[in-house]
Design a protein around this motif. Structure first.
Motif, PDB file in Angstrom:
ATOM      1  N   SER A  90      68.071  -5.683  89.111  1.00 57.02           N
ATOM      2  CA  SER A  90      68.225  -5.597  90.531  1.00 57.02           C
ATOM      3  C   SER A  90      69.509  -5.233  90.948  1.00 57.02           C
ATOM      4  CB  SER A  90      67.848  -7.043  91.154  1.00 57.02           C
ATOM      5  OG  SER A  90      68.809  -8.010  90.697  1.00 57.02           O
ATOM      6  N   ASN A  91      70.545  -5.232  89.973  1.00 60.03           N
ATOM      7  CA  ASN A  91      71.846  -4.775  90.088  1.00 60.03           C
ATOM      8  C   ASN A  91      72.085  -3.380  89.688  1.00 60.03           C
ATOM      9  OD1 ASN A  91      75.073  -6.680  90.105  1.00 60.03           O
ATOM     10  ND2 ASN A  91      74.623  -4.494  90.305  1.00 60.03           N
ATOM     11  N   TRP A  92      71.517  -2.898  88.447  1.00 61.54           N
ATOM     12  CA  TRP A  92      71.920  -1.812  87.752  1.00 61.54           C
ATOM     13  C   TRP A  92      70.959  -0.643  87.802  1.00 61.54           C
ATOM     14  CZ3 TRP A  92      76.931  -2.063  88.065  1.00 61.54           C
ATOM     15  CH2 TRP A  92      77.525  -3.221  87.712  1.00 61.54           C
ATOM     16  N   THR A  93      69.473  -0.939  88.033  1.00 66.11           N
ATOM     17  CA  THR A  93      68.722  -0.055  88.271  1.00 66.11           C
ATOM     18  C   THR A  93      67.619  -0.168  89.176  1.00 66.11           C
ATOM     19  OG1 THR A  93      66.863  -1.313  86.755  1.00 66.11           O
ATOM     20  CG2 THR A  93      68.573   0.198  85.564  1.00 66.11           C
ATOM     21  N   ALA A  94      67.964  -0.729  90.262  1.00 63.47           N
ATOM     22  CA  ALA A  94      67.349  -1.068  91.476  1.00 63.47           C
ATOM     23  C   ALA A  94      67.035   0.310  92.387  1.00 63.47           C
ATOM     24  CB  ALA A  94      67.844  -2.119  92.256  1.00 63.47           C
ATOM     25  N   PRO A  95      65.791   0.299  93.045  1.00 57.91           N
ATOM     26  CA  PRO A  95      65.810   1.385  93.840  1.00 57.91           C
ATOM     27  C   PRO A  95      66.525   1.367  95.217  1.00 57.91           C
ATOM     28  CG  PRO A  95      63.815  -0.134  94.137  1.00 57.91           C
ATOM     29  CD  PRO A  95      64.888  -0.684  92.898  1.00 57.91           C
ATOM     30  N   TRP A  96      67.748   1.675  95.036  1.00 55.44           N
ATOM     31  CA  TRP A  96      68.741   1.407  96.349  1.00 55.44           C
ATOM     32  C   TRP A  96      68.569   2.711  97.157  1.00 55.44           C
ATOM     33  CZ3 TRP A  96      71.148  -3.089  96.505  1.00 55.44           C
ATOM     34  CH2 TRP A  96      71.415  -3.986  95.194  1.00 55.44           C
ATOM     35  N   GLY A  97      68.619   2.287  98.590  1.00 56.00           N
ATOM     36  CA  GLY A  97      68.899   3.479  99.462  1.00 56.00           C
ATOM     37  C   GLY A  97      67.467   4.219  99.546  1.00 56.00           C
ATOM     38  N   THR A 118      81.158   1.305 104.142  1.00 51.50           N
ATOM     39  CA  THR A 118      80.550   0.713 102.978  1.00 51.50           C
ATOM     40  C   THR A 118      80.650  -0.967 102.949  1.00 51.50           C
ATOM     41  OG1 THR A 118      81.000   2.548 101.801  1.00 51.50           O
ATOM     42  CG2 THR A 118      80.372   0.658 100.523  1.00 51.50           C
ATOM     43  N   THR A 119      79.530  -1.564 102.721  1.00 50.03           N
ATOM     44  CA  THR A 119      79.520  -3.045 102.836  1.00 50.03           C
ATOM     45  C   THR A 119      79.743  -3.481 101.310  1.00 50.03           C
ATOM     46  OG1 THR A 119      77.429  -3.324 102.702  1.00 50.03           O
ATOM     47  CG2 THR A 119      78.489  -3.256 104.931  1.00 50.03           C
ATOM     48  N   HIS A 120      79.530  -4.869 101.250  1.00 46.69           N
ATOM     49  CA  HIS A 120      79.511  -5.485  99.868  1.00 46.69           C
ATOM     50  C   HIS A 120      78.204  -5.067  98.879  1.00 46.69           C
ATOM     51  CE1 HIS A 120      80.613  -8.540  96.918  1.00 46.69           C
ATOM     52  NE2 HIS A 120      79.457  -8.945  96.832  1.00 46.69           N
ATOM     53  N   VAL A 121      77.218  -5.065  99.728  1.00 42.24           N
ATOM     54  CA  VAL A 121      75.873  -4.866  99.303  1.00 42.24           C
ATOM     55  C   VAL A 121      75.650  -3.325  99.008  1.00 42.24           C
ATOM     56  CG1 VAL A 121      73.289  -4.776  99.852  1.00 42.24           C
ATOM     57  CG2 VAL A 121      74.478  -6.929 100.201  1.00 42.24           C
ATOM     58  N   MET A 162      76.601  -0.664  96.080  1.00 39.69           N
ATOM     59  CA  MET A 162      75.638  -0.416  95.102  1.00 39.69           C
ATOM     60  C   MET A 162      74.752   0.751  95.459  1.00 39.69           C
ATOM     61  SD  MET A 162      75.866  -2.461  92.345  1.00 39.69           S
ATOM     62  CE  MET A 162      77.655  -1.914  92.763  1.00 39.69           C
ATOM     63  N   ASN A 163      74.874   1.281  96.462  1.00 47.27           N
ATOM     64  CA  ASN A 163      74.416   2.589  96.989  1.00 47.27           C
ATOM     65  C   ASN A 163      74.862   3.885  96.676  1.00 47.27           C
ATOM     66  OD1 ASN A 163      72.564   0.870  98.413  1.00 47.27           O
ATOM     67  ND2 ASN A 163      72.798   1.536 100.371  1.00 47.27           N
ATOM     68  N   ARG A 164      76.345   3.733  96.454  1.00 49.99           N
ATOM     69  CA  ARG A 164      77.192   4.611  95.983  1.00 49.99           C
ATOM     70  C   ARG A 164      77.349   5.126  94.669  1.00 49.99           C
ATOM     71  NH1 ARG A 164      76.128   4.146 101.158  1.00 49.99           N
ATOM     72  NH2 ARG A 164      77.853   3.607 102.568  1.00 49.99           N
TER      73      ARG A 164
END
Length: 285
Positions: free
Chosen positions: A50-57, A258-261, A264-266
């Motif tokens: 969920s932190n490093w390989t999640a489908p962000w954005g 950019t927010t805390h959450v 991870m999109n960046r």
């Protein structure tokens, strides 16, 4: 032939996994790629996936895939998170840092770079404070070394967190999928909250005395006070004119809108900066 080659590529990409018996825990870890070692420490309530390989954005931003192109990536699931069971001990940055140090001993890795997000950033800071011989460089993504470094609204919100608020969320789903105690999600939330609401201060003197260069990465709306970000960077030698003398080996980046959450999109912005920092020589003019 194509099928056989695809199978070989797939086999090469499969990580080595294991559980390290350290400090009363069996910490789950994965090792991806080859090269200089870098440890990834996730945020609170999160896992490796969920932190490093999640489908962000709008797509999948796989930090591990990018970083492991040139490095040995050691991804960890810390106390109570993912496949690592909880124990009767504060989920504090200090304890988590001690676990990382013991994990490196278990893996026979003398020292490593460390990248930590949120709670993982606090653990990364404490690794540099408590185990300086184990740490080469540190990347801290959105954390404060004192509890008053967070904006008041963020500190006020933490005591109000409940397990019910996560009902049906990816956080609850991932916990029940991976945890060795899937029926204890509420206990985990309460334990993590109890640790998180305690005031803390890593100590400016101790922070300044750390030897490892640090790269502070923040969003302009990530919940860490801007003056606190400046204080942290200044303690590590920032805030000088690099054109007039030797620059600090530490670095600072503040990403706009950019927010805390959403930090991870960046990934496509952050990872090249991280690679440049980790590859840099100790002294720069």
């Amino acid at each position: 032939m194509t099928i056989l080659l695809a199978g070989v590529v797939s086999a090469q990409q499969k990580p080595a996994t294991g559980y390290a018996p350290v400090n009363g825990l069996k910490i789950y870890y994965e090792i991806h790629g080859e090269g200089e070692p870098v440890v990834l420490l996730h945020g609170a309530f999160m896992t490796i996936t969920s932190n490093w390989t999640a489908p962000w954005g709008n797509g999948t931003t796989n930090w591990i895939a990018e970083l492991s192109k040139t490095r040995k990536v050691i991804a960890v699931e810390m106390q109570g998170h993912g496949r690592t069971a909880d124990i009767d001990r504060d989920i504090s940055p200090e304890n988590l840092a001690d676990d990382v140090s013991a994990l490196l001993d278990h893996l026979k890795i003398p020292s490593a770079d460390i990248i930590g997000y949120s709670l993982g950033g606090g653990a990364a800071m404490q690794c540099a404070i408590r185990h300086p011989e184990k740490v080469r460089k540190v990347v801290i993504i959105s954390f404060a070394f004192r509890s008053d470094g967070w904006v008041k609204e963020k500190n006020d919100a933490m005591p109000k967190i409940t397990a019910e608020a996560f009902k049906g969320s990816p956080i609850e789903t991932e916990y029940k999928k991976l945890s060795p105690t899937p029926d204890k999600f509420a206990d985990f939330v309460n334990h993590l909250k109890a640790s998180a609401v305690k005031p803390y201060d890593f100590g400016a003197d101790k922070f300044k005395a750390t030897k490892a260069p640090m790269f502070f990465i923040h969003g302009d709306a990530d919940g860490v006070r801007l003056d606190h970000i400046s204080e942290m960077f200044s303690l590590k030698g920032g805030g000088i004119s690099g054109d007039l003398g030797t620059r600090s080996a530490s670095r600072l980046a503040i990403l706009p809108d950019t927010t805390h959450v959403t930090l991870m999109n960046r990934m496509t912005t952050i990872v090249p900066m991280v690679n440049d920092f980790l590859d840099a020589k100790p002294q720069r003019q």
